[in-house]
Design an enzyme around this catalytic site. Structure first.
Site, PDB file in Angstrom:
ATOM      1  N   GLY A  18       0.585  -6.299   5.654  1.00  0.00           N
ATOM      2  CA  GLY A  18       0.570  -7.344   6.249  1.00  0.00           C
ATOM      3  C   GLY A  18      -0.728  -8.299   5.964  1.00  0.00           C
ATOM      4  N   GLY A  20      -0.617 -10.251   3.083  1.00  0.00           N
ATOM      5  CA  GLY A  20      -0.134 -11.433   2.374  1.00  0.00           C
ATOM      6  C   GLY A  20       0.078 -10.964   0.890  1.00  0.00           C
ATOM      7  CE  LYS A  21       0.496  -4.914  -0.312  1.00  0.00           C
ATOM      8  NZ  LYS A  21       0.407  -5.051   1.197  1.00  0.00           N
ATOM      9  CB  THR A  22       5.015 -10.355  -0.542  1.00  0.00           C
ATOM     10  OG1 THR A  22       5.225  -8.889  -0.500  1.00  0.00           O
ATOM     11  CG2 THR A  22       5.957 -10.889  -0.900  1.00  0.00           C
ATOM     12  CB  SER A  23       2.415 -14.752   0.554  1.00  0.00           C
ATOM     13  OG  SER A  23       3.364 -14.593   1.680  1.00  0.00           O
ATOM     14  CG  ASP A  45       6.926  -2.223   0.000  1.00  0.00           C
ATOM     15  OD1 ASP A  45       7.058  -1.240   0.401  1.00  0.00           O
ATOM     16  OD2 ASP A  45       6.014  -3.100   0.501  1.00  0.00           O
ATOM     17  CB  THR A 512       8.388 -11.017   5.797  1.00  0.00           C
ATOM     18  OG1 THR A 512       8.513 -11.911   5.016  1.00  0.00           O
ATOM     19  CG2 THR A 512       8.322  -9.609   5.120  1.00  0.00           C
TER      20      THR A 512
END
Length: 607
Positions: A18, A20-23, A45, A512
């Site tokens: 949560g 913000g790794k993906t962002s 993931d 998300t």
């Protein structure tokens, strides 16, 4: 972002769920591609949401991303990887061996160990096999939350060592001959992870004490693995633009206080700060805007639990179940299991701890535990104790050692010295840990017979794999120990019994987390497990706001609140964002307490 000024070929983004790794990984990949570099973005993931963020349907193969030249993306699908791996191992023997032998081989390769090694196999090829990625200038990895990622990054050493020391030629994943060909790739993967000229590890965190502490622990563990080229990204820093908005001032204070108390282990790392965005970071245009978000956050005004406002819209709590009512329902049960599940970083640990405290204060016997390697229940409770409440965690190293001793004392008791040596070798396989953790999970569930167990689970992907693999784990446990413990045998019936197990799906009012929670619910229902309620955490909607950034985020929440209530949940609890971190017994009490909105005296009370 400074790490993009002279980027290495491999960029790993990791951190607590949560944060913000993906962002951050997507924005970095888009930035590199916009600069003319050929980039492959990969998610490791199991609960990946790259498709939604990029607006492109992805698969297990590199797919061009719409709207960005030079960018390709893919998801490592553990299930598909396992199917492909099984076929590679069994296929050559079809038509050669009897059908019964083929069925026995397929059974052997149906376990959770095969799932892990197959997914790792795909990851290792992308990092350790130059031929696989020769068409790309950069490979950007968007990884699973910390605990799962550390497990992934230790596997190059673990499997290389296991293959080198194995003398029997067999293992829990079948004959090792098929893996010998991969050893070169595993060793190259290990080498590249530690090469600062080739790999940068980007630690993504939030300006929150728990996330920063987790980043420090991750940094230390990665250094012990030889991964020293690390960069810190503090995502979601905030500075109020309207000094008359007390919620904004409180949020700014919390942010500044966390950064001022940065853990010592992170101080020496190069840092990038990214400001809190006013809307959701979905789509290529939003990702490109991340480059324009500045830094800086400072304030010396302390927040309070009661916030005075001069005006503001009132939010209706109609259609939501109160947290206190939910706890009352659990208290009537008096035994069984309450599980918090969801995407990393949505507040599962806080919800679990708050439920456990509330039940213990009602005089019930409560055991609070976690399956998440990165969870910190003691931090949530601020190391405070409470009568009737016991706390533990499933420690992978501890339960693995216990499982090995048990198997050697039971299945190995009547073996000769050679047989014991072979069994001991089998138990040193890296995937024995997965079996041991599953056993411990089943034992925790079984404790619900004698009291209430509140279980804080690992992030979605890891938890779903744990549940989906139940029957495979049954087979694997039987293979090694020749005995099926009652806790394992009864696990699925207990999880499927709504009078014994009640699952809380925890999410945030954002795209998300909500969509991943909906996917989790579908997976649970396929396993014949029905969630009891949804908890939407850290909502700004009940709070009167003026700050433009927070008002924008508040408006962005509405569609997701409506989606949850209308499409996904039969019971929904809404928990507001708290000016004071909900830690310690008193903080967790506030977490459960109802929100009181009083238009007449313009007071918001969260206590």
């Amino acid at each position: 972002m400074r790490f993009l000024e002279h980027p290495t070929r491999h960029l790993f983004f990791t951190g607590k769920g949560g944060v913000g790794k993906t962002s951050m990984s997507c924005a970095s990949a888009v930035s590199l591609a916009d600069a003319g570099r050929r980039v492959l973005l990969v998610s490791t993931d199991p609960a990946s949401n790259l498709d939604e963020v990029l607006g492109t349907t992805l698969s297990g193969k590199p797919t061009p991303v719409r709207g960005v030249d030079h960018l390709w993306a893919m998801n490592i699908d553990p299930e598909q990887a396992a199917a492909d791996y099984r076929e590679r191992m069994v296929g050559p023997y079809r038509g050669v061996l009897p059908e019964a032998a083929i069925e026995n081989m397929e059974e052997q390769f149906s376990g959770s160990c095969t799932l892990e090694i197959a997914a790792f196999d795909e990851f290792a090829k992308l990092l350790g096999d130059e031929a696989t990625t020769s068409d790309f200038d950069h490979i950007v990895f968007d990884t699973a939350p910390t605990g799962h990622t550390l497990r992934l990054l230790t596997l190059p050493s673990a499997w290389s060592g296991y293959i080198e020391s194995n003398t029997s030629g067999t293992s829990c994943i079948g004959p090792l001959a098929g893996l010998q060909e991969q050893q070169r790739i595993y060793q190259a993967t290990k080498q590249r992870l530690g090469d600062a000229s080739e790999t940068t590890l980007v630690l993504v965190t939030r300006p929150e004490p728990s996330a920063l502490q987790e980043a420090q622990r991750t940094s230390e563990e990665l250094r012990s693995l030889g991964v020293n080229n690390q960069h810190l990204v503090i995502n979601g820093t905030f500075k109020a633009t309207d000094p008359s908005d007390p919620i904004a001032i409180a949020m700014q204070f919390r942010c500044a206080e966390a950064i001022d108390n940065l853990p010592k282990g992170l101080v020496s790392l190069e840092q990038t700060s990214v400001r809190l965005a006013s809307g959701g970071l979905i789509g290529i245009n939003a990702l490109r805007q991340i480059r324009g978000l500045g830094t800086d956050a400072e304030n010396d005004t302390a927040p309070s639990d009661e916030v005075k406002v001069s005006s503001g819209p009132m939010f209706s709590m109609d259609g939501f179940t109160s947290f206190r009512s939910l706890v009352d329902q659990f208290a009537e049960q008096r035994h069984g299991v309450i599980m918090t599940m969801g995407k990393g970083g949505v507040g599962k640990t806080s919800v679990a701890a708050a439920v456990a405290v509330a039940l213990a204060e009602r005089g019930l016997k409560v055991h609070l535990s976690t399956t998440d390697p990165a969870a910190h229940l003691q931090s949530a409770l601020a190391d405070e104790g409470l009568d009737g409440l016991s706390i533990s965690r499933i420690d992978p190293a501890e339960v693995t050692n216990r499982y090995r001793r048990e198997v050697m004392q039971t299945a190995g008791a009547d073996l000769d010295e050679q047989g014991k040596a072979l069994l001991d070798e089998d138990l040193r396989s890296p995937c024995t840990e997965e079996i041991a953790v599953f056993r411990a999970f089943a034992e925790s569930i079984a404790e619900g017979k004698d009291g209430i167990v509140v279980l804080d689970t690992a992030p979605t992907g890891h938890t779903v794999l744990l549940l989906d693999s139940a029957l495979a784990y049954h087979r694997e446990v039987t293979r090694q120990s020749s005995q099926m413990p009652e806790s394992v045998e009864e696990l699925l019936p207990r999880l499927r019994d709504p009078d014994f197990t009640r699952i809380l799906v925890v999410t945030l009012p954002e795209s998300t987390p909500v969509h991943e929670a909906a996917s989790l619910q579908r997976d649970l229902r396929r396993a014949e497990i029905e969630p009891y309620a949804w908890v939407i955490n850290q909502s700004l909607s009940p709070l009167p706001l003026r700050d433009p950034t927070l008002v924008g985020r508040q408006r962005n929440e509405q569609s997701y609140l409506n989606e949850v209530r209308s499409l996904h949940s039969k019971r929904t609890v809404l928990v507001p964002w708290h000016p004071v971190q909900p830690t310690g017994i008193a903080g967790l009490r506030r977490f459960v307490a109802p929100v009181k909105l009083k238009q007449e005296d313009t007071t918001v009370s969260i206590s």
